[in-house]
Design a protein around this motif. Structure first.
Motif, PDB file in Angstrom:
ATOM      1  N   ILE A  28       0.847  -1.204   0.000  1.00  0.00           N
ATOM      2  CA  ILE A  28       0.000   0.000   0.000  1.00  0.00           C
ATOM      3  C   ILE A  28       0.878   1.248   0.000  1.00  0.00           C
ATOM      4  O   ILE A  28       0.600   2.236  -0.684  1.00  0.00           O
ATOM      5  N   THR A  29       1.994   1.203   0.740  1.00  0.00           N
ATOM      6  CA  THR A  29       2.911   2.339   0.783  1.00  0.00           C
ATOM      7  C   THR A  29       3.537   2.575  -0.590  1.00  0.00           C
ATOM      8  O   THR A  29       3.588   3.707  -1.082  1.00  0.00           O
ATOM      9  N   LEU A  30       4.014   1.481  -1.213  1.00  0.00           N
ATOM     10  CA  LEU A  30       4.652   1.610  -2.519  1.00  0.00           C
ATOM     11  C   LEU A  30       3.660   2.137  -3.550  1.00  0.00           C
ATOM     12  O   LEU A  30       4.011   2.947  -4.399  1.00  0.00           O
ATOM     13  N   SER A  31       2.424   1.675  -3.456  1.00  0.00           N
ATOM     14  CA  SER A  31       1.412   2.097  -4.410  1.00  0.00           C
ATOM     15  C   SER A  31       1.094   3.582  -4.237  1.00  0.00           C
ATOM     16  O   SER A  31       0.995   4.327  -5.207  1.00  0.00           O
ATOM     17  N   LEU A  32       0.965   4.023  -2.988  1.00  0.00           N
ATOM     18  CA  LEU A  32       0.658   5.430  -2.723  1.00  0.00           C
ATOM     19  C   LEU A  32       1.789   6.340  -3.174  1.00  0.00           C
ATOM     20  O   LEU A  32       1.564   7.469  -3.586  1.00  0.00           O
ATOM     21  N   ASP A  33       3.028   5.851  -3.087  1.00  0.00           N
ATOM     22  CA  ASP A  33       4.203   6.668  -3.382  1.00  0.00           C
ATOM     23  C   ASP A  33       4.553   6.723  -4.855  1.00  0.00           C
ATOM     24  O   ASP A  33       5.286   7.603  -5.274  1.00  0.00           O
ATOM     25  N   ASP A  34       4.100   5.742  -5.621  1.00  0.00           N
ATOM     26  CA  ASP A  34       4.654   5.588  -6.960  1.00  0.00           C
ATOM     27  C   ASP A  34       4.318   6.762  -7.881  1.00  0.00           C
ATOM     28  O   ASP A  34       3.176   7.197  -7.976  1.00  0.00           O
ATOM     29  N   VAL A  35       5.361   7.274  -8.541  1.00  0.00           N
ATOM     30  CA  VAL A  35       5.172   8.355  -9.514  1.00  0.00           C
ATOM     31  C   VAL A  35       5.482   7.860 -10.916  1.00  0.00           C
ATOM     32  O   VAL A  35       4.674   7.988 -11.829  1.00  0.00           O
ATOM     33  N   VAL A  36       6.672   7.229 -11.055  1.00  0.00           N
ATOM     34  CA  VAL A  36       7.209   6.948 -12.382  1.00  0.00           C
ATOM     35  C   VAL A  36       6.292   6.029 -13.181  1.00  0.00           C
ATOM     36  O   VAL A  36       5.825   6.389 -14.264  1.00  0.00           O
ATOM     37  N   VAL A  37       6.019   4.832 -12.632  1.00  0.00           N
ATOM     38  CA  VAL A  37       5.212   3.861 -13.370  1.00  0.00           C
ATOM     39  C   VAL A  37       3.827   4.431 -13.638  1.00  0.00           C
ATOM     40  O   VAL A  37       3.307   4.367 -14.756  1.00  0.00           O
ATOM     41  N   THR A  38       3.231   5.051 -12.616  1.00  0.00           N
ATOM     42  CA  THR A  38       1.878   5.578 -12.750  1.00  0.00           C
ATOM     43  C   THR A  38       1.797   6.636 -13.845  1.00  0.00           C
ATOM     44  O   THR A  38       0.850   6.663 -14.630  1.00  0.00           O
ATOM     45  N   GLN A  39       2.818   7.489 -13.885  1.00  0.00           N
ATOM     46  CA  GLN A  39       2.804   8.570 -14.867  1.00  0.00           C
ATOM     47  C   GLN A  39       2.729   8.017 -16.296  1.00  0.00           C
ATOM     48  O   GLN A  39       2.075   8.588 -17.150  1.00  0.00           O
ATOM     49  N   PHE A  40       3.392   6.867 -16.534  1.00  0.00           N
ATOM     50  CA  PHE A  40       3.393   6.280 -17.868  1.00  0.00           C
ATOM     51  C   PHE A  40       2.057   5.638 -18.217  1.00  0.00           C
ATOM     52  O   PHE A  40       1.650   5.649 -19.364  1.00  0.00           O
ATOM     53  N   VAL A  41       1.410   5.027 -17.232  1.00  0.00           N
ATOM     54  CA  VAL A  41       0.224   4.227 -17.552  1.00  0.00           C
ATOM     55  C   VAL A  41      -1.089   4.913 -17.194  1.00  0.00           C
ATOM     56  O   VAL A  41      -2.145   4.354 -17.414  1.00  0.00           O
ATOM     57  N   ALA A  42      -1.000   6.138 -16.583  1.00  0.00           N
ATOM     58  CA  ALA A  42      -2.232   6.836 -16.222  1.00  0.00           C
ATOM     59  C   ALA A  42      -2.883   7.404 -17.482  1.00  0.00           C
ATOM     60  O   ALA A  42      -2.211   7.670 -18.474  1.00  0.00           O
ATOM     61  N   GLY A  43      -4.192   7.540 -17.437  1.00  0.00           N
ATOM     62  CA  GLY A  43      -4.898   8.132 -18.572  1.00  0.00           C
ATOM     63  C   GLY A  43      -5.521   9.435 -18.145  1.00  0.00           C
ATOM     64  O   GLY A  43      -5.456   9.810 -16.965  1.00  0.00           O
ATOM     65  N   PRO A  44      -6.139  10.145 -19.057  1.00  0.00           N
ATOM     66  CA  PRO A  44      -6.810  11.397 -18.692  1.00  0.00           C
ATOM     67  C   PRO A  44      -7.909  11.130 -17.669  1.00  0.00           C
ATOM     68  O   PRO A  44      -8.650  10.157 -17.789  1.00  0.00           O
ATOM     69  N   GLY A  45      -7.949  11.956 -16.648  1.00  0.00           N
ATOM     70  CA  GLY A  45      -9.006  11.822 -15.647  1.00  0.00           C
ATOM     71  C   GLY A  45      -8.714  10.820 -14.563  1.00  0.00           C
ATOM     72  O   GLY A  45      -9.505  10.648 -13.648  1.00  0.00           O
ATOM     73  N   SER A  46      -7.572  10.121 -14.648  1.00  0.00           N
ATOM     74  CA  SER A  46      -7.252   9.186 -13.562  1.00  0.00           C
ATOM     75  C   SER A  46      -5.812   9.399 -13.119  1.00  0.00           C
ATOM     76  O   SER A  46      -4.944   8.600 -13.380  1.00  0.00           O
ATOM     77  N   THR A  47      -5.581  10.516 -12.491  1.00  0.00           N
ATOM     78  CA  THR A  47      -4.248  10.844 -12.000  1.00  0.00           C
ATOM     79  C   THR A  47      -4.192  10.606 -10.501  1.00  0.00           C
ATOM     80  O   THR A  47      -5.131  10.923  -9.787  1.00  0.00           O
ATOM     81  N   THR A  48      -3.081  10.021 -10.065  1.00  0.00           N
ATOM     82  CA  THR A  48      -2.935   9.832  -8.615  1.00  0.00           C
ATOM     83  C   THR A  48      -2.296  11.076  -8.018  1.00  0.00           C
ATOM     84  O   THR A  48      -1.736  11.910  -8.732  1.00  0.00           O
ATOM     85  N   LEU A  49      -2.358  11.153  -6.708  1.00  0.00           N
ATOM     86  CA  LEU A  49      -1.877  12.349  -6.007  1.00  0.00           C
ATOM     87  C   LEU A  49      -0.395  12.634  -6.291  1.00  0.00           C
ATOM     88  O   LEU A  49      -0.059  13.760  -6.663  1.00  0.00           O
ATOM     89  N   PRO A  50       0.511  11.662  -6.133  1.00  0.00           N
ATOM     90  CA  PRO A  50       1.926  11.977  -6.368  1.00  0.00           C
ATOM     91  C   PRO A  50       2.182  12.477  -7.792  1.00  0.00           C
ATOM     92  O   PRO A  50       2.968  13.406  -7.990  1.00  0.00           O
ATOM     93  N   VAL A  51       1.490  11.907  -8.771  1.00  0.00           N
ATOM     94  CA  VAL A  51       1.678  12.328 -10.154  1.00  0.00           C
ATOM     95  C   VAL A  51       1.180  13.762 -10.331  1.00  0.00           C
ATOM     96  O   VAL A  51       1.824  14.593 -10.990  1.00  0.00           O
TER      97      VAL A  51
END
Lengths: 353, 281
Positions: B210-233
């Motif tokens: 859960i910690t790693l998931s909440l913290d992740d920026v790099v992987v999320t930034q590549f696979v996120a789409g419009p309208g689904s951005t996480t907080l760190p990104v």
């Protein structure tokens, strides 16, 4: 329970080699052998923790060979007890009953019966880690017996206990078996434990079952050199079986032996004569009574053991160990003395070399 | 060391060393927290105490939305990764099967390879997979919540598996055999014996995930789409526009959330250890 030509291979290694064995209802049976002889594997096959590679395994007439452990009428006391550390004593004991969907009221009653059977009353709420080794052993026994198995399997049940506790538990185990009246099969490498506890013993080595018999039969009439050597001490005199009751020893002497059972060795075979040190009489040279086979030699060492004296007597073709009582009415021999040794014809056994 | 006298110079050196290390570690955090209460717009300039940035944070629907996405991604991916990670740990520790060693080695890959590589891999995988699905079924899929969850599961399985395996390795396998001997089927043996005993490991793995998931920026930034951005990104994208004290406030809140999770896991392990000790007395 009966095993027919049961074998177990692990890859290329033969752990158990074609074992035939019948164990009677209510018997206290010991599988005895050195570590790695296949005795534990045999027990695990009866428990269902290993599936036999070949052969048939029946309990009360029904084939159980390929059944998983949870569908066999047997329970096991593991060597390290394998008590569930996260459960209380009562929950440990009741585990099997809960798994087999016994009604709750029955579970409570039978658990408390089993706990009092092993004299662990008052400890129901303790965790296994709060118990001594002997107490853990009792809980493990209760946990198995509460299910009223047809056969109870015990894997080196006393090995983890210290000597004094072990002797106490031996006695308790025997008592318990008489009380519950079910078949106990236990595995041990301790020959004294096997002799003291069991109705019958099966001696195993290198995956083979060498001999099955009462403790007296195994001790007095071993059929294999390994059996005679593993249980107690023995001298082995090489020779040839000339007739079913006569052996020609390597030095040319002929000795009378108890009749050899069929199938063990046949006339003309090279055999060995097993001679227990405490069955050999010893006296001054020339003092051997008439009508007995006798050997003469020179005392090489004398070892005083308190209640007995062990002489090692050198013959020109081998050395023989003799154990005599330490009593004032027996002559003591010293190193270098010439002595004669003899024995009753029924004190020896012919064994496979 | 204790009981032996230390030369005054050595003692002085050791103390300065500790002070420096602690300063390096915690000074930025303290500055961050302090300036999140600063009244000035310019970072690094003290403009009097204010909670304006926090208030603005809670008014900002964009930030709230990204927090929502982060939390949902973290929860869903953690549950999936914990189940799969525990299963693979059990498979590797308790069973022998063809390809076990290969599986073992592959499982560790996400821990070793750089985040960027992982991110590019996932991105390429989704692009190709979506093309294939489009070709076969005519479904036009796009990146979004699901792709983030799948990516987080992909790297978290490895971490959960490592943590759970350590726990299983420390557990006596004869306990499971004893359960089977006492009429438990495979599932019951797992449910009543294995799972309670490895639960601390499973929970520890889940907290890590859960910690790693909440913290992740790099992987999320590549696979996120419009309208689904996480907080760190989202925070990362804000920084590019210039650092505002709102970012400080967000960071403090994320820090507190992480601290709570870590403290929770430590407390849990300590409680377990204490129980273990009283048991053995």
């Amino acid at each position: 329970m009966s095993l027919r030509a049961v074998s177990k291979h692990f890859d290329d290694v033969v752990a158990v080699d074609s074992v035939d064995l019948d164990i009677g209802d209510g018997e206290f049976f010991a599988l005895l052998g050195p570590s790695g002889c296949g005795k534990t594997t045999t027990l695990r096959m009866i428990a269902g923790l290993e599936i036999p590679s070949a052969g048939s395994l029946k309990i009360f007439g029904s084939e159980v060979g390929p059944l998983p452990p949870n569908r066999r009428p047997v329970n096991t006391v593991f060597q390290n007890y394998a008590l569930f550390p996260h459960m209380s004593v009562a929950d440990n004991v009741g585990f099997g009953l809960r798994m087999s969907k016994t009604p709750k009221a029955d579970v409570a009653r039978r658990v408390s019966e089993a706990i009092s059977l092993v004299r662990m009353g008052g400890m129901e709420n303790r965790r296994p880690a709060q118990l001594s080794g002997g107490q853990q052993q009792r809980v493990a026994l209760a946990r198995a017996l509460v299910n009223r198995p047809k056969v109870l399997l015990l894997d080196e049940p006393l090995a983890a206990l210290d000597l004094k506790l072990r002797q106490e538990m031996q006695f308790e185990l025997k008592q318990l078996q008489r009380e519950v009246g079910i078949t106990f099969v236990f595995v041990t490498h301790d020959q004294e434990e096997a002799l003291a506890l069991s109705d019958r013993i099966g001696v195993m080595d290198s995956g083979r079952l060498l001999q099955v018999g009462t403790p007296e039969e195994i001790y007095d009439a071993p059929v294999d050199r390994f059996v005679a050597d593993f249980i107690g001490r023995s001298n082995f005199l090489a020779g040839t079986l000339e007739a079913h009751d006569r052996v020609c020893l390597a030095n040319g002497d002929r000795v009378t032996v108890p009749s050899v059972a069929d199938g063990v060795v046949s006339v003309g075979d090279a055999v060995q004569v097993s001679l227990r040190p405490e069955r050999v009489m010893i006296d001054r040279a020339g003092a051997a009574p008439e009508g007995h086979a006798s050997l003469e030699g020179e005392v090489a060492t004398v070892t005083f053991l308190g209640n007995s004296i062990v002489y090692r007597v050198a013959l020109d073709w081998m050395t023989i160990e003799v154990e005599t009582d330490h009593r004032p009415d027996l002559d003591r021999h010293e190193v270098g003395d010439r002595v004669a040794m003899w024995w009753r014809d029924d004190a020896i056994a012919v064994v496979r070399p | 060391m204790s009981g032996r006298s230390i030369a005054p110079t050595t003692r002085w050196l050791l103390r300065s060393n500790s002070a420096l290390v602690i300063a390096f570690l915690y000074a930025p955090i303290i500055l961050l927290a302090v300036y999140s209460f600063s009244g000035s717009r310019i970072p690094g300039e003290w403009g009097g105490f204010t909670t304006e940035w926090y208030a603005r944070l809670f008014d900002d629907s964009r930030i709230q939305k990204t927090i929502g996405v982060s939390v949902r991604v973290a929860l869903v991916s953690t549950v999936i990764a914990t189940v799969l990670g525990t299963m693979s740990a059990l498979a590797l520790e308790r069973f022998k099967f063809r390809g076990r060693r290969v599986f073992d080695a592959l499982l560790y890959l996400p821990i070793i390879i750089p985040d960027v590589t992982m991110a590019v891999m996932m991105l390429m995988f989704f692009t190709q997979a979506f093309d294939l699905v489009d070709l076969l079924f005519g479904l036009g899929l796009s990146k979004g919540f699901a792709t983030i969850v799948v990516s987080h599961v992909a790297f978290n399985i490895a971490f959960v598996s490592v943590v759970v395996r350590a726990r299983i390795a420390g557990m006596d396998a004869t306990l499971e055999q004893a359960a089977a001997d006492l009429y438990a089927n495979r599932w019951q043996a797992f449910r009543y014996v294995t799972l309670p005993l490895i639960a601390p490991g499973v929970l520890g793995g889940a907290l890590l995930a859960i910690t790693l998931s909440l913290d992740d920026v790099v992987v999320t930034q590549f696979v996120a789409g419009p309208g689904s951005t996480t907080l760190p990104v989202y925070v990362f994208s804000l920084i590019r526009k210039g650092v505002t004290p709102t970012i400080n406030a967000v960071s403090v809140i994320m820090l507190l959330a992480s601290l709570t999770l870590v403290a929770g896991s430590v407390a849990l392990q300590r409680a377990q250890a204490v129980r273990g000790r009283t048991n053995s007395e």
